[in-house]
Every structure is written in C-alpha cells, then in structure tokens.
Write a protein that holds these residues in place. Structure first.
Motif, mmCIF file in Angstrom:
data_model
loop_
_atom_site.group_PDB
_atom_site.id
_atom_site.type_symbol
_atom_site.label_atom_id
_atom_site.label_comp_id
_atom_site.label_asym_id
_atom_site.label_seq_id
_atom_site.Cartn_x
_atom_site.Cartn_y
_atom_site.Cartn_z
ATOM 1 N N ILE A 123 0.857 -1.196 0.000
ATOM 2 C CA ILE A 123 0.000 0.000 0.000
ATOM 3 C C ILE A 123 0.889 1.240 0.000
ATOM 4 O O ILE A 123 1.569 1.522 0.988
ATOM 5 N N GLN A 124 0.887 1.956 -1.111
ATOM 6 C CA GLN A 124 1.757 3.121 -1.236
ATOM 7 C C GLN A 124 1.093 4.350 -0.611
ATOM 8 O O GLN A 124 -0.011 4.735 -0.993
ATOM 9 N N VAL A 125 1.786 4.947 0.347
ATOM 10 C CA VAL A 125 1.239 6.125 1.035
ATOM 11 C C VAL A 125 2.276 7.245 1.101
ATOM 12 O O VAL A 125 2.207 8.118 1.965
ATOM 13 N N GLY A 126 3.222 7.216 0.190
ATOM 14 C CA GLY A 126 4.311 8.195 0.223
ATOM 15 C C GLY A 126 3.854 9.624 0.025
ATOM 16 O O GLY A 126 4.530 10.560 0.470
ATOM 17 N N ASP A 127 2.706 9.823 -0.655
ATOM 18 C CA ASP A 127 2.246 11.195 -0.885
ATOM 19 C C ASP A 127 1.014 11.528 -0.044
ATOM 20 O O ASP A 127 0.246 12.414 -0.391
ATOM 21 N N VAL A 128 0.852 10.808 1.059
ATOM 22 C CA VAL A 128 -0.285 11.043 1.955
ATOM 23 C C VAL A 128 0.184 11.857 3.162
ATOM 24 O O VAL A 128 1.212 11.541 3.771
ATOM 25 N N ASN A 129 -0.566 12.903 3.511
ATOM 26 C CA ASN A 129 -0.254 13.719 4.679
ATOM 27 C C ASN A 129 -0.221 12.845 5.933
ATOM 28 O O ASN A 129 -1.111 12.035 6.159
ATOM 29 N N GLU A 130 0.821 13.004 6.754
ATOM 30 C CA GLU A 130 0.969 12.161 7.948
ATOM 31 C C GLU A 130 -0.199 12.327 8.915
ATOM 32 O O GLU A 130 -0.601 11.374 9.582
ATOM 33 N N ASN A 131 -0.741 13.540 9.017
ATOM 34 C CA ASN A 131 -1.903 13.755 9.898
ATOM 35 C C ASN A 131 -3.089 12.922 9.438
ATOM 36 O O ASN A 131 -3.857 12.398 10.250
ATOM 37 N N VAL A 132 -3.248 12.813 8.121
ATOM 38 C CA VAL A 132 -4.361 12.038 7.567
ATOM 39 C C VAL A 132 -4.162 10.556 7.851
ATOM 40 O O VAL A 132 -5.064 9.869 8.342
ATOM 41 N N LEU A 133 -2.976 10.051 7.585
ATOM 42 C CA LEU A 133 -2.704 8.632 7.800
ATOM 43 C C LEU A 133 -2.835 8.269 9.279
ATOM 44 O O LEU A 133 -3.315 7.188 9.634
ATOM 45 N N ALA A 134 -2.440 9.192 10.138
ATOM 46 C CA ALA A 134 -2.473 8.933 11.586
ATOM 47 C C ALA A 134 -3.889 8.787 12.120
ATOM 48 O O ALA A 134 -4.076 8.250 13.218
ATOM 49 N N THR A 135 -4.895 9.225 11.368
ATOM 50 C CA THR A 135 -6.261 9.055 11.863
ATOM 51 C C THR A 135 -6.649 7.579 11.938
ATOM 52 O O THR A 135 -7.610 7.234 12.606
ATOM 53 N N GLY A 136 -5.911 6.709 11.243
ATOM 54 C CA GLY A 136 -6.202 5.274 11.286
ATOM 55 C C GLY A 136 -5.291 4.517 12.235
ATOM 56 O O GLY A 136 -5.271 3.282 12.223
ATOM 57 N N LYS A 137 -4.544 5.248 13.037
ATOM 58 C CA LYS A 137 -3.557 4.619 13.917
ATOM 59 C C LYS A 137 -4.025 4.699 15.371
ATOM 60 O O LYS A 137 -4.459 5.747 15.839
ATOM 61 N N ILE A 138 -3.938 3.568 16.071
ATOM 62 C CA ILE A 138 -4.287 3.507 17.489
ATOM 63 C C ILE A 138 -3.156 2.795 18.219
ATOM 64 O O ILE A 138 -2.801 1.656 17.855
ATOM 65 N N ASP A 139 -2.580 3.454 19.212
ATOM 66 C CA ASP A 139 -1.455 2.880 19.956
ATOM 67 C C ASP A 139 -0.362 2.394 19.004
ATOM 68 O O ASP A 139 0.142 1.256 19.111
ATOM 69 N N SER A 140 -0.034 3.244 18.043
ATOM 70 C CA SER A 140 1.058 2.981 17.079
ATOM 71 C C SER A 140 0.736 1.879 16.084
ATOM 72 O O SER A 140 1.628 1.455 15.340
ATOM 73 N N LYS A 141 -0.498 1.383 16.058
ATOM 74 C CA LYS A 141 -0.865 0.337 15.112
ATOM 75 C C LYS A 141 -1.833 0.901 14.073
ATOM 76 O O LYS A 141 -2.826 1.546 14.434
ATOM 77 N N GLN A 142 -1.549 0.623 12.806
ATOM 78 C CA GLN A 142 -2.342 1.173 11.710
ATOM 79 C C GLN A 142 -3.517 0.222 11.420
ATOM 80 O O GLN A 142 -3.402 -0.708 10.632
ATOM 81 N N TYR A 143 -4.644 0.488 12.078
ATOM 82 C CA TYR A 143 -5.792 -0.405 11.929
ATOM 83 C C TYR A 143 -6.691 -0.032 10.750
ATOM 84 O O TYR A 143 -7.616 -0.788 10.429
ATOM 85 N N GLY A 144 -6.444 1.097 10.131
ATOM 86 C CA GLY A 144 -7.278 1.477 8.986
ATOM 87 C C GLY A 144 -6.565 2.444 8.074
ATOM 88 O O GLY A 144 -5.712 3.220 8.524
ATOM 89 N N ILE A 145 -6.873 2.362 6.774
ATOM 90 C CA ILE A 145 -6.382 3.336 5.807
ATOM 91 C C ILE A 145 -7.548 4.254 5.466
ATOM 92 O O ILE A 145 -8.570 3.793 4.945
#
Length: 426
Positions: A123-145
């Motif tokens: 899953i390529q996310v190199g051009d995704v804003n980190e704030n946006v990607l972090a909305t799917g992260k809980i306790d450092s685990k990426q549970y959703g894109i």
C-alpha cells in the motif's frame, strides 16, 4: 452471514515475501499472483456508493483475473448489526469498511490487522499527509487506511446571508459573531442553521479550549470544568429559545432528507456539517453556496481531520496481502478514482487529488480547495471504545436541554457521571 472467507494462501510464498519486504515480525502474508484468491469485502452506504464500488471491483478483477471479490453491503445501522456476530464467530470479511466510532473497538479487540507492515510495500502512502494517515492509527498500530478526509465547516447560501443584513462571514469569525449573525437572521425571518451535532461540535469547542471530549487513553472524559459544557450547550439552547434555530420539536422531525431542510427550502441560511456532504447539498439547493471555516477563537486548535471512513484488513483474513493490494488500488489508481469521484471524502493521495482536478464539478472543486486549505491546520482524533454509547448519551441530553426539560448545569453533571462510567467499564 455469508459463508467462506479469505482465499487460498501459499505459506511458502508468505514467508519468502515477508522476509524480503517487511523485515518485521508481523510480516504480511503473501499469495502468488497466479493463484486464485477470493476476497470478501463489506461496506455501508446508499445506492450510488454500491454502484460505483461494484464498478471499481469489476475493474480490479479485470486487471487481476486470479482475484474474485465477493461484496457485502448494507445501510449503516444494518452493517454493524451484521458485523458484530461475524466478529464473534471470527468470520469477518477480509476487508471491512470501518467507521471512526468503531475502529478503536474492533482494533483493540484484536479483530483488525495492524497494517503498518504493508505501508509503502503493498500500500503506497508516500504522498499522503501524515496527519491524515495517523487518523487510522491507534497505539502505534495502523488499523485502517482512510478512504478520504473531511473537515467541519459552515455551508451556507450567501444571498440569504445578505438578506439577514450580513455581507459575508468574517474570515476569522468568533462565537460572538455567530450569535450576532444568528439573531440578525431571526429578525429577517430566517434560521441561521439547524443546530449542531452534539458530540462533533462540542468536541471541537473543547479542543479550542485546549482539552477534548475524551482523555488520552479513553478511560474518562478529557475535561474537568463543566462550565465549558454549560457554555456551549447553553448557547445552542438559547438560540432555539430566541427563534434563531428551529425548535427541538421541528428538529426531531428531520429524518435526514436533505430536500426537506430549511436551507434547501430557503428558510435557513446554512448547515454545519462535514465537507464531503457539500456537493449533495449544493445539488439539492440549486443556488450558489459557499463554505466558511469554523468559528474561533483558536479555530486551528479545535479543527481536526475526520476520515470519512477506512478500509481495514481483518485479523482472521487468510488473504491479507491480496486485501492490501486491493486497498492500494482503491487509493492510488487514477481510473478507479474517476469512478469514486471523492464520494468517500477527498482522496488521501495528493497525486490522485491532482488527477481528479479536471473531473470535478464546481462544488466538488470548492470542497477539494476547502479541505486543502484546512488540512495543514488539523490534527488527528480517534474516539475510544465506548464512544458510541457516550455519543448517544450526549445526544439525548442535548435534546432534553433544547426541549427545556433539563438545565445545562444539571446535564453537565449527569453527563460527567454517566459518560465516565461507560468509559471506565469499556
């Protein structure tokens, strides 16, 4: 419940691929591209969403003939009723559409895969804003894109605003400006709005004060001073009493039919809602509309990026690598996104956003620009387990305040007691 999950899996290929790409203990399971694979995918939504999602699936299957995708979809309420027993039986679909109010619950219960190992691999996310990607992260685990992002704002009719004697919404308007415009609207025979969703906008208000609805670990409310509760909901109730906003009786009759709202009928100036709802509102209103940012002070502290929804890979999936490839196709394939047209929120990939620039309607361009303007000012936010019950409690209390059945001070105390009990026992 539908039978069968996942697809064929080659354990040898899994180990080899994982070691080559992830270099971590939680390496993604891989399948060879030649093997037939069946993926189950579930989402909620209306007919338009069902239609284009199936078209994207058809496109993916055509390009990946070894993959068969079995769709499962429902309305929002039915979706969660269906998902719960599947989760209990460890038979969730391989890919599930996840809402911000549920991702913490499903993630921390071990029902979702940590997708961190797939990022910038499958899953390529190199051009995704980190704030946006972090909305799917809980306790450092990426549970959703995230499938798209939304920003809160005021969507209004500039002509009706002028009818109320106001030339424009001030660029950095405040809650005092809002109340002043509301009363002018009332004097002009208009409603300023149809009030605000209790949980969404109270949380925004709290964040402008440097606190939030929930504490950092989700075990209790995140603020101590109940005066903030009284100030916010007292303001909303007061505007109802003064006739600047419809009565709670009238608000309760709203069944979510956009054509029946005051702004569409020309009796209300605007509505408070997420940016992805603007295009549909513009179509229903069929008059020039505009977007205004949230009131302040400290708007930038309060604003948060709301993912419209996520794609999550379930822990019980036996075809996680193939599931990750489909998610990558969804967020990074330009032709697929010409079908999606940002219906699940403004795409998270900057390249896809740019590629869609010539495909958008005028209102769609307004939304993309509004989100682009607000995106750098937002921060991630993820409700804890138990948040659906807390939201239901807060909504019920807000309605009681609007009916005049309970004072805001008493509601603040009751909310603190009952919400903290819910969160402590989650």
């Amino acid at each position: 419940m539908l039978a069968g999950c996942g697809g064929n899996n080659n354990t040898t290929a899994t180990a080899t691929n994982s070691e080559a790409t992830a270099g971590a203990n939680n390496k993604p399971a891989a399948t060879t591209s030649a093997e037939p694979v069946t993926l189950r995918i579930a989402w909620w939504g209306g007919d338009t969403r069902h239609s284009y999602t199936q078209q994207v699936i058809d496109m993916y299957e055509e390009q990946n003939p070894n993959v068969t995708i079995e769709p499962e979809y429902a309305s929002f309420d039915d979706y969660w009723k269906k998902l719960a027993p599947q989760a209990a039986a460890n038979r969730l679909p391989d890919i599930v559409q996840m809402d911000i109010s549920y991702i913490n619950q499903y993630g921390t219960n071990g029902q979702l895969e940590d997708m961190g190992a797939y990022l910038n691999q499958s899953i390529q996310v190199g051009d995704v804003n980190e704030n946006v990607l972090a909305t799917g992260k809980i306790d450092s685990k990426q549970y959703g894109i995230p499938l798209g992002v939304n920003v809160l704002g005021f969507q209004y009719d500039p002509a009706l605003l002028k009818k109320a004697g106001v030339d424009s919404i001030p660029e950095n308007w405040t809650w005092d400006d809002y109340k002043e415009i509301a009363l002018k609207s009332k004097d002009a025979g208009l409603y300023i709005d149809t009030s605000m969703a209790a949980d969404v906008f109270f949380n925004y208000y709290l964040r402008t004060k440097g606190v939030s609805l929930y504490n950092t670990d989700g075990s209790a409310l995140g603020y101590e001073d109940d005066a903030m509760f009284s100030d916010f909901f007292g303001m909303l109730s007061d505007l109802i009493v003064k006739g600047a906003v419809p009565s709670q009786d009238k608000l309760s009759q709203n069944k979510g039919v956009i054509e029946e709202t005051d702004v569409v009928k020309g009796t209300g100036i605007g509505v408070w809602q997420w940016s992805n709802q603007y295009v549909a509102l513009q179509i229903a209103v069929n008059r020039p509309m505009a977007l205004a940012q949230m009131p302040g002070p400290d708007m930038e502290k309060g604003l948060y990026m709301q993912p419209s929804m996520y794609w999550s890979i379930t822990a019980n999936s036996k075809a996680k690598e193939e599931a990750a490839k489909f998610i990558d196709f969804w967020i990074n394939n330009a032709e697929a996104n010409k079908l999606i047209k940002g219906e699940r929120g403004v795409p998270i990939s900057s390249k896809i956003k740019e590629s869609l620039s010539t495909e958008l309607t005028d209102s769609g361009k307004q939304v993309f620009q509004f989100v682009a303007d607000m995106e750098p000012k937002t921060s991630p936010m993820s409700p804890p387990v138990g948040s659906p019950e807390v939201v239901a409690l807060l909504t019920d209390l807000a309605e009681q305040m609007n009916f005049g059945q309970i004072k805001s001070d008493a509601a603040a105390a009751r909310f603190r007691k009952e919400a903290n009990e819910i969160l402590a026992n989650r």
